[in-house]
Design an enzyme around this catalytic site. Structure first.
Site, PDB file in Angstrom:
ATOM      1  N   GLU A   1       0.807  -1.222   0.000  1.00 14.62           N
ATOM      2  CA  GLU A   1       0.000   0.000   0.000  1.00 14.62           C
ATOM      3  C   GLU A   1       0.841   1.273   0.000  1.00 14.62           C
ATOM      4  OE1 GLU A   1      -0.692  -2.631   1.883  1.00 14.62           O
ATOM      5  OE2 GLU A   1      -2.707  -3.232   1.310  1.00 14.62           O
TER       6      GLU A   1
ATOM      7  N   HIS B   1     -12.089  -4.201   8.584  1.00 12.75           N
ATOM      8  CA  HIS B   1     -12.568  -4.084   7.203  1.00 12.75           C
ATOM      9  C   HIS B   1     -13.914  -3.371   7.160  1.00 12.75           C
ATOM     10  CE1 HIS B   1      -9.526  -7.199   6.802  1.00 12.75           C
ATOM     11  NE2 HIS B   1      -9.562  -7.078   5.495  1.00 12.75           N
TER      12      HIS B   1
END
Lengths: 326, 321
Positions: free
Chosen positions: A59, A128
């Site tokens: 990321e 999440h």
């Protein structure tokens, strides 16, 4: 015609990529797999592997490479899969993306978009299911957009891609499959929605309810119920969290003299905290009562689905809070 | 020596100017004219100059926080450089960025993150542009031995390798991250080069105080990367002459080693000796260049000291386009 939020995102990406060859999209599992929600399906076939690029789980490098590509002439759309993953590249977004032009000078423009699926989705668990807008509202220089319907999603994503400022684009994943009736000719046209423009989703006279993302359809449902009880709710979707369209929101509060904010993220230091502070600072004399914050409970999102639903504002909680304002 | 005279003269000019700029920053800082902190790169110049001698127009550069004067040999005008260091409107960011953020995009300078290593992916992104343009340019990423340990550097190397992009990862290993020696911080003696195999990259390790050796080593890697073979690693071994920042007395290391390094591995002195011995340049030429550039720097600093500073009404400028 009816169109889903997910299709609107995909359509915006495809239309923009057809229009401008400088646009490329990259992220984890976006190529052959077409993104884990199917958003980018078919794009590898249409645009080829140089413009639709898979990345490894890196990321910080996804964000970094978006910066490097953007400042040197490309217009990257970087996908982070889940907004939760902004936390593993927080410095790259908070320090680099948001501050790059300020720290280095006006030559350094960053026309880039960071897209990610946001919020809860029935059992996705604590890491999440987050909404991160409020984390990044603290980063001057970043544009933050969270659309609440397919029409807005398409028009705003196009504007985000065309913007020379960096944009964090949050897509509430419970909205992906929501369908909206749109005018076909208009949907197919090259319409855009300006960044920094709120939308009055329902007019009302008694209270201004500022709703973000997934909470917009719930706010509208609550407004419908409350109307039957004689409370007229004006629902405003800021659409762009930063920069915020204060004119539209303030005009509404000057009319209703009551304000509430509903969001999917945690209450403490959330979007509502900032908005409520702003309303009392700038509109104190207009308010007939305290600004109400309707937000998720201050817990990590429980995996247990009934408790997940309990922690996030639903129509009943919105109605109860609004009733309590009178 | 099998080099054209002009080539050697250019390397010498870059080396001399970089040294003199780094020394001038120390001097200016000592006079209280720099509002922030500087990280002197005195003694490490050949690592940059040798590697950057492989550059060509269209290349991109992510410079490190030490030897920031490298942006000047890439084209950054002195007034812009000193302007940013002294927080004046004449700086590239008008004094908003500071010493770690000097340079110009038009020279290929990509900018730097003060959170060292966060900018690794930026070099990868610039290489995406190079690939899209179809040129044989490369994107240089300079990093110190300290930040080379960071996750973002590893992620950028992984991504650059997976995408097979033209990035040259250059580790300037001066032996210390603030007070921490590489003998402690790194499990391998060559901080980045020994790890290159894990990313499928070739690497070279070179004495970064020998400018021609650094050039030759870098050339191998840069040619490999320019040819479309993917990223590569260069590690330049040098020594940090001064403290991490000015005022750091370096109580954590043996001062006699520092003295010996300065005496024996002075990249500029040693290169000038080579040039003089081989008859390429003379001591008189060196002296004249020094005097001329010193005057040029002093004139720039004089202008900078009287240049305006940004005002409150400009504080939001550059935030949004």
């Amino acid at each position: 015609m009816k169109v889903t939020y997910a299709k609107a995102i995909g359509d915006a990406l495809k239309e923009e990529m057809r229009r401008d060859s400088k646009i490329l999209l990259f992220g984890e599992d976006v190529a052959e797999f077409g993104n884990i929600f199917g958003i980018t399906r078919g794009m590898l076939e249409e645009f080829g592997p140089k413009r639709i690029r898979n990345t490894p789980i890196t990321e910080t490098a996804i964000i970094g490479s978006a910066i490097g590509a953007a400042e040197t002439g490309l217009r990257p759309v970087a996908e982070l899969m889940y907004t939760d993953f902004t936390t593993v590249c927080f410095a790259e977004i908070f320090h680099c993306v948001a501050k790059w032009r300020y720290m280095h000078g006006p030559e350094y423009k960053l026309p880039l978009v960071i897209r990610a699926a946001s919020g809860s989705s029935n059992g996705a668990g604590s890491e999440h299911s987050n909404c991160v807008e409020s984390l990044f509202m603290h980063a001057p220089g970043l544009t933050i957009i969270t659309p609440s319907c397919a029409y807005d999603a398409k028009g705003l994503l196009k504007s985000a891609i065309r913007s020379d400022n960096p944009v964090l684009f949050c897509e509430p994943k419970l909205l992906y499959q929501s369908k909206q009736e749109v005018d076909e000719a208009e949907y197919e046209s090259d319409y855009t929605i300006p960044i920094g423009l709120a939308d009055v989703k329902r007019e009302g006279t008694d209270v201004t309810l500022v709703a973000v993302g997934l909470m917009v359809p719930r706010a509208l449902e609550a407004a419908e119920k409350l109307a039957a009880e004689g409370i007229s709710v004006e629902v405003i979707d800021p659409r762009t969290i930063a920069p915020l369209d204060k004119d539209t929101i303030f005009a509404s509060i000057r009319k209703t003299h009551r304000a509430a904010i509903v969001e999917e993220s945690n209450k403490t230091s959330g979007i509502g905290a900032e908005f409520a502070a702003m309303f009392q600072e700038e509109l104190y004399d207009e308010l007939d009562g305290p600004v109400a914050r309707i937000a998720a409970l201050d817990v990590p999102m429980p995996y247990n689905i009934p408790m997940e639903h309990y922690s996030i504002p639903d129509v009943e909680r919105i109605c109860a809070t609004i009733r309590g304002m009178f | 020596m099998d080099y054209a005279k002009e080539f050697l003269e250019k390397i010498h000019e870059d080396l001399l100017k970089t040294r003199m700029l780094e020394e001038k920053l120390v001097e200016t800082y000592a006079e209280g004219k720099v509002p922030g902190h500087i990280h002197s790169g005195v003694g490490q110049e050949a690592s940059y100059v040798g590697v950057l001698a492989t550059r060509k127009p269209g290349d991109y550069f992510k410079i490190g926080h030490r030897v920031i004067a490298a942006t000047c040999i890439l084209g950054n005008p002195l007034d812009s450089f000193f302007g940013e260091c002294l927080a004046k409107k004449t700086g590239n960011a008008g004094g908003r960025g500071g010493v770690n953020h000097t340079g110009r995009l038009q020279d290929g300078v990509l900018g730097m993150s003060g959170t060292l290593g966060c900018d690794a992916g930026i070099s990868v992104g610039a290489a995406l542009t190079i690939e899209a343009n179809g040129t044989d340019n490369v994107s240089y990423f300079f990093v110190g031995d300290g930040a080379a340990n960071r996750g973002p550097v590893s992620e950028a190397m992984t991504l650059a390798a997976d995408w097979k992009l033209p990035v040259v990862f250059v580790c300037i290993n001066n032996g210390y991250g603030i007070s921490t020696p590489t003998t402690f911080s790194s499990p391998v003696p060559n901080v980045l080069a020994d790890r290159a195999v894990g990313y499928g990259m070739p690497s070279v390790v070179v004495d970064g105080t020998d400018v021609l050796a650094a050039y030759e080593a870098a050339k191998k890697m840069v040619e490999y990367t320019r040819a479309g073979n993917g990223p590569s690693v260069i590690e330049c071994k040098c020594y940090r002459w001064r403290g991490h920042f000015e005022g750091d007395q370096c109580p954590y290391r043996d001062g006699t080693v520092t003295e010996q390094e300065i005496a024996e591995r002075d990249c500029l002195k040693n290169f000038e000796q080579v040039l003089a011995d081989s008859g390429v340049m003379t001591a008189e030429q060196f002296a004249k260049m020094r005097a001329d550039f010193d005057q040029e720097m002093n004139e720039s600093i004089e202008r900078t000291l009287v240049a305006p500073e940004m005002t409150a009404d400009e504080i939001y400028d550059y935030l949004y386009v």
